[in-house]
Design a protein around this motif. Structure first.
Motif, PDB file in Angstrom:
ATOM      1  N   VAL A  51      -3.630  14.289  -3.366  1.00  0.00           N
ATOM      2  CA  VAL A  51      -3.295  12.887  -3.063  1.00  0.00           C
ATOM      3  C   VAL A  51      -3.294  12.661  -1.557  1.00  0.00           C
ATOM      4  N   CYS A  52      -2.798  13.648  -0.798  1.00  0.00           N
ATOM      5  CA  CYS A  52      -2.789  13.515   0.666  1.00  0.00           C
ATOM      6  C   CYS A  52      -4.214  13.410   1.210  1.00  0.00           C
ATOM      7  N   LYS A  53      -5.112  14.196   0.695  1.00  0.00           N
ATOM      8  CA  LYS A  53      -6.492  14.178   1.178  1.00  0.00           C
ATOM      9  C   LYS A  53      -7.199  12.878   0.801  1.00  0.00           C
ATOM     10  N   ASP A  54      -6.963  12.389  -0.420  1.00  0.00           N
ATOM     11  CA  ASP A  54      -7.676  11.201  -0.886  1.00  0.00           C
ATOM     12  C   ASP A  54      -7.059   9.894  -0.388  1.00  0.00           C
ATOM     13  N   GLU A  61       0.814  -1.204   0.000  1.00  0.00           N
ATOM     14  CA  GLU A  61       0.000   0.000   0.000  1.00  0.00           C
ATOM     15  C   GLU A  61       0.857   1.267   0.000  1.00  0.00           C
ATOM     16  N   SER A  62       1.991   1.240   0.682  1.00  0.00           N
ATOM     17  CA  SER A  62       2.877   2.412   0.664  1.00  0.00           C
ATOM     18  C   SER A  62       3.453   2.650  -0.729  1.00  0.00           C
ATOM     19  N   VAL A  63       3.744   1.576  -1.448  1.00  0.00           N
ATOM     20  CA  VAL A  63       4.231   1.725  -2.830  1.00  0.00           C
ATOM     21  C   VAL A  63       3.160   2.372  -3.702  1.00  0.00           C
ATOM     22  N   LYS A  64       1.914   1.983  -3.521  1.00  0.00           N
ATOM     23  CA  LYS A  64       0.832   2.572  -4.305  1.00  0.00           C
ATOM     24  C   LYS A  64       0.705   4.076  -4.026  1.00  0.00           C
ATOM     25  N   MET A  81       3.232   7.430   5.747  1.00  0.00           N
ATOM     26  CA  MET A  81       2.833   8.163   4.554  1.00  0.00           C
ATOM     27  C   MET A  81       2.766   9.675   4.800  1.00  0.00           C
ATOM     28  N   LEU A  82       2.412  10.086   6.015  1.00  0.00           N
ATOM     29  CA  LEU A  82       2.440  11.514   6.331  1.00  0.00           C
ATOM     30  C   LEU A  82       3.853  12.077   6.207  1.00  0.00           C
ATOM     31  N   LEU A  83       4.830  11.355   6.693  1.00  0.00           N
ATOM     32  CA  LEU A  83       6.218  11.806   6.597  1.00  0.00           C
ATOM     33  C   LEU A  83       6.675  11.886   5.144  1.00  0.00           C
ATOM     34  N   VAL A  84       6.324  10.876   4.334  1.00  0.00           N
ATOM     35  CA  VAL A  84       6.730  10.868   2.924  1.00  0.00           C
ATOM     36  C   VAL A  84       6.103  12.047   2.188  1.00  0.00           C
ATOM     37  N   ALA A  85       4.824  12.279   2.422  1.00  0.00           N
ATOM     38  CA  ALA A  85       4.137  13.372   1.730  1.00  0.00           C
ATOM     39  C   ALA A  85       4.686  14.728   2.142  1.00  0.00           C
ATOM     40  N   PHE A  86       4.947  14.925   3.428  1.00  0.00           N
ATOM     41  CA  PHE A  86       5.478  16.211   3.880  1.00  0.00           C
ATOM     42  C   PHE A  86       6.872  16.472   3.306  1.00  0.00           C
TER      43      PHE A  86
END
Length: 440
Positions: free
Chosen positions: A238-241, A214-217, A293-298
């Motif tokens: 993408v962060c919101k969805d 899921e993290s890869v997706k 995923m929060l860390l990756v997106a930020f």
């Protein structure tokens, strides 16, 4: 004529004499040799005359035994006993001899076992073997049988080891194939359920595999927004969805709204959020995947769009989604990124203090990088103040402009950060305690 007869009798007596060999050599002197010849001749002549006078049916008298023959007769039983003991001593063979005899008997074993001892009653049969020879033959036969048994056991052990190696190789190959599927995410829910039920993988490994897939997706969706040039709004979408809605799976699981494939039943907009197989619990997946995923997106948002106003909304959005989001979404790495942004990007010392308070409330532990960030703030303050007073001395008068660090909000933040019992001292002490606990 008499001399010839005497020499004949002397030769005959010499051959039949019980006198030791040493006395028949030339080591005797001439006088002794002559005396011995006379005595021998006289005794031989008297013996011959006596034999002639005795009747024929009288048994002849046994010759007198010398000292050496008596000693030989006394010693011979011991030698016979020694030879018997030597014959009864068990035979031993070296490993090479055992191998040679084993190879021979491997070929001739069947013929040897089929042979029988010839019957002594039949004409032309060989005489029976002596007891000693029979003992030797039985010992040799026992040695041959033991060698053959050892060779059979070695062969069986080698075959067993070969079978074990084949089984291990097959198991290793199957494990490798399973691991490749888990790493690439190319498995179906049915395959995952079968692997878990057959105990080919543990439930922890299944959770880790789902998190990786899921993290890869989600990362692929973030990179797609960047590559397509959608800007910071594309990343935020993408962060919101795909990220902020991950927590909905916890509530939906409790309410029984998850479908057979881990998707929210009856909600088309959430079918792309997470796909958790039914055999894998959702809670550990969400608990680990959400902060990751929060860390990756930020990081992506801060790296590719450092001037975006959406960076400042990141923390506020996480807190606005409730206490579960604030607690689960907080990680040491994410708070370090927040501290770096608030200091380097905004020069907001009160904001840094607020972040440290949030870490304490939510239970996020500091690390070496957290202390290093606070240390860099302190070094920057010392450098700025030295430069300010140096410039004032060069100008010859005190600068009328107050340093940035002496502003009221900043002075308060500096005292809270670097004063007695300040945040820096507490964080360094906590890091030492964590390192000491991990050492034990």
């Amino acid at each position: 004529m008499s001399a010839r007869i005497s020499r004949s009798w002397l030769a005959l007596a010499t051959r039949n004499s019980p006198v030791p060999f040493l006395y028949q050599t030339r080591t005797l002197n001439g006088a002794s040799l002559s005396s011995w010849r006379y005595t021998q001749h006289y005794s031989t002549s008297n013996d011959a005359a006596n034999e002639a006078e005795e009747p024929q049916d009288v048994k002849p008298q046994e010759p007198r035994k010398s000292y050496i023959r008596k000693r030989a007769a006394a010693v011979s039983p011991q030698q016979t006993t020694t030879r018997s003991a030597a014959a009864q001593k068990p035979l031993t063979m070296t490993s090479n001899e055992k191998q040679i005899f084993g190879n021979l008997l491997e070929q001739l074993g069947t013929e040897r076992r089929g042979q029988t001892q010839p019957d002594s009653s039949t004409p032309g049969a060989k005489p029976a073997l002596r007891d000693e020879e029979m003992d030797e033959m039985s010992q040799i036969s026992a040695i041959f049988d033991s060698v053959l048994q050892d060779m059979r056991e070695k062969r069986q052990r080698a075959e067993a080891r070969s079978v074990e190696r084949q089984v291990e190789a097959a198991s290793m190959q199957a494990s490798t194939e399973i691991e490749e599927k888990l790493q690439t995410g190319e498995y179906t829910d049915d395959e995952m359920a079968e692997m878990v039920s057959s105990k080919e993988i543990s439930i922890d490994r299944a959770i880790e595999a789902v998190i990786t897939r899921e993290s890869v997706k989600i990362e692929a969706a973030l990179w797609e927004a960047i590559d397509e040039g959608k800007g910071d709004t594309g990343i935020w979408a993408v962060c919101k969805d795909r990220i902020f809605n991950i927590l909905r799976h916890l509530d939906d699981e409790k309410k029984g709204l998850l479908g057979v494939k881990g998707e929210v039943a009856g909600d088309e907009s959430n079918k792309t959020v997470l796909a958790v197989p039914p055999c894998v619990p959702v809670e550990p997946v969400v608990t680990e995947l959400y902060p990751k995923m929060l860390l990756v997106a930020f990081k992506m948002l801060n790296l590719h769009h450092p001037d975006s106003q959406l960076i400042g909304q990141f923390r506020a959005t996480i807190k606005s989604m409730g206490r579960a989001s604030a607690v689960l979404g907080g990680s040491t790495g994410l708070y370090n990124e927040f501290i770096y942004f608030y200091w380097r990007g905004c020069h907001d010392l009160p904001g840094v203090v607020s972040l440290l308070r949030d870490m304490e409330v939510t239970g996020v532990e500091p690390n070496r990088r957290t202390c290093s960030l606070l240390g860099s703030i302190k070094n920057q303050r010392d450098h700025d103040l030295r430069s300010h007073w140096r410039k004032a001395r060069v100008e010859g008068q005190r600068s009328t402009r107050e340093p940035w660090w002496d502003l009221a909000p900043n002075r308060k933040a500096v005292r809270e950060l670097f004063g007695p019992d300040g945040w820096m001292e507490k964080l360094e002490q906590r890091v030492r305690e964590i390192a000491k606990a991990q050492a034990y």
